[in-house]
Enzyme design. Structure first.
Site, mmCIF file in Angstrom:
data_model
loop_
_atom_site.group_PDB
_atom_site.id
_atom_site.type_symbol
_atom_site.label_atom_id
_atom_site.label_comp_id
_atom_site.label_asym_id
_atom_site.label_seq_id
_atom_site.Cartn_x
_atom_site.Cartn_y
_atom_site.Cartn_z
ATOM 1 N N GLY A 11 8.880 -13.343 -8.250
ATOM 2 C CA GLY A 11 8.558 -14.395 -8.808
ATOM 3 C C GLY A 11 9.222 -15.458 -8.645
ATOM 4 N N CYS A 12 9.670 -16.258 -9.811
ATOM 5 C CA CYS A 12 10.613 -17.207 -9.902
ATOM 6 C C CYS A 12 11.924 -16.663 -9.375
ATOM 7 C CB CYS A 12 10.516 -18.225 -10.947
ATOM 8 S SG CYS A 12 11.843 -19.509 -11.080
ATOM 9 N N PHE A 13 12.734 -17.082 -8.475
ATOM 10 C CA PHE A 13 14.005 -16.850 -7.992
ATOM 11 C C PHE A 13 15.094 -16.949 -8.931
ATOM 12 C CE2 PHE A 13 14.093 -20.172 -4.375
ATOM 13 C CZ PHE A 13 14.214 -21.178 -5.502
ATOM 14 N N TRP A 14 15.012 -17.934 -9.967
ATOM 15 C CA TRP A 14 16.054 -18.188 -10.877
ATOM 16 C C TRP A 14 16.403 -17.179 -11.603
ATOM 17 C CZ3 TRP A 14 13.224 -23.257 -13.139
ATOM 18 C CH2 TRP A 14 13.493 -24.126 -12.303
#
Length: 164
Positions: A11-14
Site C-alpha cells: 500500500g502506501c510506502f510511507w
C-alpha cells in the site's frame, strides 16, 4: 554481515518504510516505485496509474533477521486479499507485492506465501514476482512519517512502535 534485500509493496510506502525501520537487523530502507513499465517514473506519473507499485527496498542482515520473519511482519500490515487497495488508498500503485532479487529466496518465499494463503478462503492479491525495476522515490517521500509525524498511514500506530 550477510546483507540481503527484499522489495515489499504494502500500500502506501510511507507506513511500510516506518514499520520496517523499527526492527533490529534492518540495515536500510528506501521508498520507490517498482514493477511498472518504465524505469524512472515520477510520483505524478505513478499517481496517474503508470502501473508502478509504491514499494520499499529493505536491506537486512540475514544473520540477525530472517526473510521469513520479515514476511511475517509484512503480512501483519496488509490485507492480503484486497485488490489494489490498502486502508483508504486505492489504485494500482497501492497494490501489494513481494519482489525478490535473489532467486535462491524463491522457495522460502513460495512456502511463506502458501502458508499465508492457507489462512484465507479468498485468493491472495499479493504479487510474488522477481523485481523488474526499482526507481527511488523523490527525497520528500523518504522517511516521510519521521518528517511528518501526523501524516496519514493505513498501518495502525501501535504497529509502528513495537519496540523490537
Amino acid at each position: 554481515m550477510n546483507r540481503k534485500s527484499i522489495y515489499l509493496a504494502g500500500g502506501c510506502f510511507w507506513g511500510t518504510q516506518k514499520f520496517f525501520d523499527q526492527f533490529d537487523g534492518v540495515l536500510e530502507t528506501e521508498v520507490g516505485y517498482a514493477n511498472g513499465p518504465t524505469a524512472s517514473p515520477s510520483y505524478q506519473q505513478v499517481c496517474a496509474s503508470s502501473g508502478h507499485a509504491e514499494t520499499v527496498r529493505i536491506d537486512y542482515d540475514a544473520d540477525k533477521i530472517s526473510l521469513s520473519q520479515l514476511l511475517d511482519w509484512y503480512f501483519l500490515t496488509i490485507d492480503p486479499t484486497s485488490y489494489h487497495r490498502q486502508g483508504g488508498d486505492k489504485g494500482i500503485q497501492y497494490r501489494t507485492g513481494i519482489y525478490y532479487v535473489d532467486a535462491e529466496d524463491l522457495p522460502e518465499l513460495k512456502a511463506r506465501y502458501e502458508a499465508e494463503q492457507a489462512k484465507y478462503t479468498a485468493k491472495l492479491e499479493v504479487e510474488l514476482q522477481p523485481l523488474e525495476n526499482f526507481c527511488p522515490a523523490e527525497e520528500y517521500h523518504q522517511k516521510y512519517l519521521d518528517k511528518n509525524p501526523g501524516g496519514y498511514c493505513h498501518i495502525p500506530q501501535k504497529l509502528l512502535h513495537l519496540g523490537l
